[in-house]
Enzyme design. Sequence first.
Site, mmCIF file in Angstrom:
data_model
loop_
_atom_site.group_PDB
_atom_site.id
_atom_site.type_symbol
_atom_site.label_atom_id
_atom_site.label_comp_id
_atom_site.label_asym_id
_atom_site.label_seq_id
_atom_site.Cartn_x
_atom_site.Cartn_y
_atom_site.Cartn_z
ATOM 1 N N SER A 1 -3.427 -34.391 -20.034
ATOM 2 C CA SER A 1 -3.594 -35.605 -20.822
ATOM 3 C C SER A 1 -5.066 -35.991 -20.815
ATOM 4 C CB SER A 1 -2.732 -36.738 -20.277
ATOM 5 O OG SER A 1 -3.184 -37.112 -19.000
ATOM 6 N N ASP A 2 -5.439 -36.863 -21.746
ATOM 7 C CA ASP A 2 -6.829 -37.295 -21.786
ATOM 8 C C ASP A 2 -7.052 -38.416 -20.775
ATOM 9 O OD1 ASP A 2 -5.596 -39.420 -22.933
ATOM 10 O OD2 ASP A 2 -6.558 -39.278 -24.881
ATOM 11 N N LYS A 3 -8.267 -38.930 -20.681
ATOM 12 C CA LYS A 3 -8.584 -39.886 -19.622
ATOM 13 C C LYS A 3 -7.931 -41.239 -19.794
ATOM 14 C CE LYS A 3 -12.938 -41.000 -21.862
ATOM 15 N NZ LYS A 3 -14.367 -40.960 -21.726
#
Length: 138
Positions: A133-135
């Site tokens: 997943s992204d940040k």
Amino acid sequence: MPIRHAGNIRPGAGTVIAVGDNTEIGRISQLIASAADLATPLTIKITQFGHVLLYAILALAAATMLVGLWRGEPLIDVFLASVALAVAAIPEGLPAAVTVTLAIGVSRMAKRRAIIRRLPAVETLGSTSVICSDKTGS
């Protein structure tokens, strides 16, 4: 007491406007038939296990038949024993065991507030080893 009806409408009379596949039930049937089967990792593994089990049972029944014939037993007795062994070896409780296992897994997921509507999504998620997943976390 006789049934009364008004005007020129006869009780039980109707007009047929469609039959068979042209009805709503027929349309639903066509939609169900055209739906693609989902092959999840779990269903693939269960199918593979079923094939391995089938071949093992057939090999065991054939071995039983060969040993019985080698010992000089009558053909009909050896055949009946082989068929009885093959039928007895098929696990009747396997679908129930898989269902109970899945229900326990869904119950554990529900306790962690992770409920997914579609079962194939749960099965696929269960075979996932890495989730990226992204940040932001979305």
